[in-house]
Scaffold this motif. Structure first.
Motif, short mmCIF file in Angstrom:
data_model
loop_
_atom_site.label_atom_id
_atom_site.label_comp_id
_atom_site.label_asym_id
_atom_site.label_seq_id
_atom_site.Cartn_x
_atom_site.Cartn_y
_atom_site.Cartn_z
N GLU A 204 0.83 -1.21 0.00
CA GLU A 204 0.00 0.00 0.00
C GLU A 204 0.86 1.26 0.00
N LEU A 205 2.00 1.21 0.70
CA LEU A 205 2.92 2.35 0.69
C LEU A 205 3.42 2.63 -0.72
N VAL A 206 3.81 1.57 -1.42
CA VAL A 206 4.32 1.74 -2.79
C VAL A 206 3.21 2.24 -3.70
N SER A 207 2.02 1.68 -3.57
CA SER A 207 0.90 2.11 -4.41
C SER A 207 0.57 3.58 -4.18
N ARG A 208 0.55 3.99 -2.93
CA ARG A 208 0.27 5.40 -2.62
C ARG A 208 1.36 6.30 -3.19
N THR A 209 2.61 5.85 -3.11
CA THR A 209 3.72 6.65 -3.63
C THR A 209 3.62 6.80 -5.14
N LEU A 210 3.24 5.75 -5.83
CA LEU A 210 3.02 5.84 -7.28
C LEU A 210 1.87 6.79 -7.59
N ALA A 211 0.79 6.71 -6.81
CA ALA A 211 -0.37 7.55 -7.05
C ALA A 211 -0.06 9.03 -6.76
#
Length: 236
Positions: A204-211
């Motif tokens: 989720e951290l990586v996904s949020r960072t991409l977003a």
């Protein structure tokens, strides 16, 4: 214009901050203090250059504590001396997370454990939103700065000081430089264990960072531009 980037560990990069500095005409030289093979034994010997060789110094984050000389050894004294020399010569410094903590320490403040770790995207309360916006900004730390004499706190949150100005220098506790590849590198090291301990989902951290990337680009560009155009200018 020449910018020295102090990279304390192999997994960190100047990222979005470095990209914006290049766009602003800076030639970046990145020095790695602790090489990859010494990541788990970071008490290396490192010779820091003179601040007189540079027009700007950027000190990045690190997975260690500024005050933990038992772990990191004596090289931190060399960095603190470089930062003080930069101040005395009028060379501006941008300190990021560990770099901000080193900047605070070098200028007569200190570093202490934060009341709780901050890991992930959070908002801050800013007194100068066109320099440091309210965010969200990416956080990855468990220490916090104690303001140096004469410095001005300009942003904060419930965990403590988030940004300060000291002369021509700026320290930020968060990571405006973060990119998804850098975050993945941190997670592949000790970051995954830290996430598990805090109950944080690394995916989720990586996904949020991409977003967040489009907005993060704009926030970071605004921060770097305001730092260069308003804080780092020569006095007089």
């Amino acid at each position: 214009m020449r910018a020295l980037v102090l990279r304390h560990d192999h997994a960190s990069q100047p990222g979005l901050v470095g990209d914006r500095l290049i766009e602003r005409g800076y030639d970046l030289t990145t020095l790695t203090v602790v090489p990859e093979e010494r990541f788990h034994s970071p008490d290396v010997t490192f010779a820091f250059p003179s601040a007189a060789e540079w027009d700007l110094v950027v000190s990045l984050g690190a997975p260690w504590s500024v005050y933990d000389e038992e772990t990191i050894g004596t090289w931190i004294a060399g960095e603190l001396a470089l930062l003080r020399e930069a101040r005395d010569l009028g060379v501006p410094v941008l300190g990021i997370c560990f770099g901000a903590q080193a900047l605070a320490t070098a200028f007569g403040g200190s570093v202490e454990p934060a009341p709780f770790p901050e890991l992930g995207w959070t908002d801050v309360q800013s007194d100068i939103p066109d320099l440091v916006s309210s965010g969200p900004w990416f956080q990855w730390h468990y220490d916090r700065c104690v303001l140096p004499p004469g410095a001005v706190e300009i942003a904060r949150n419930v965990a403590g000081l988030q940004a300060f100005v000291a002369g021509r220098s700026l320290g930020v506790q968060f990571h405006p430089e973060i990119t998804a590849p850098v975050l993945r590198a941190w997670l592949d090291l000790d970051g995954g264990t830290l996430c598990a301990r805090l109950g944080i989902d690394p995916d989720e951290l990586v996904s949020r960072t991409l977003a967040e990337r489009p907005q993060a680009l704009a926030r970071t560009a605004e921060l770097v531009d305001a730092f260069l155009d308003r804080i780092a200018l020569p006095v007089g």
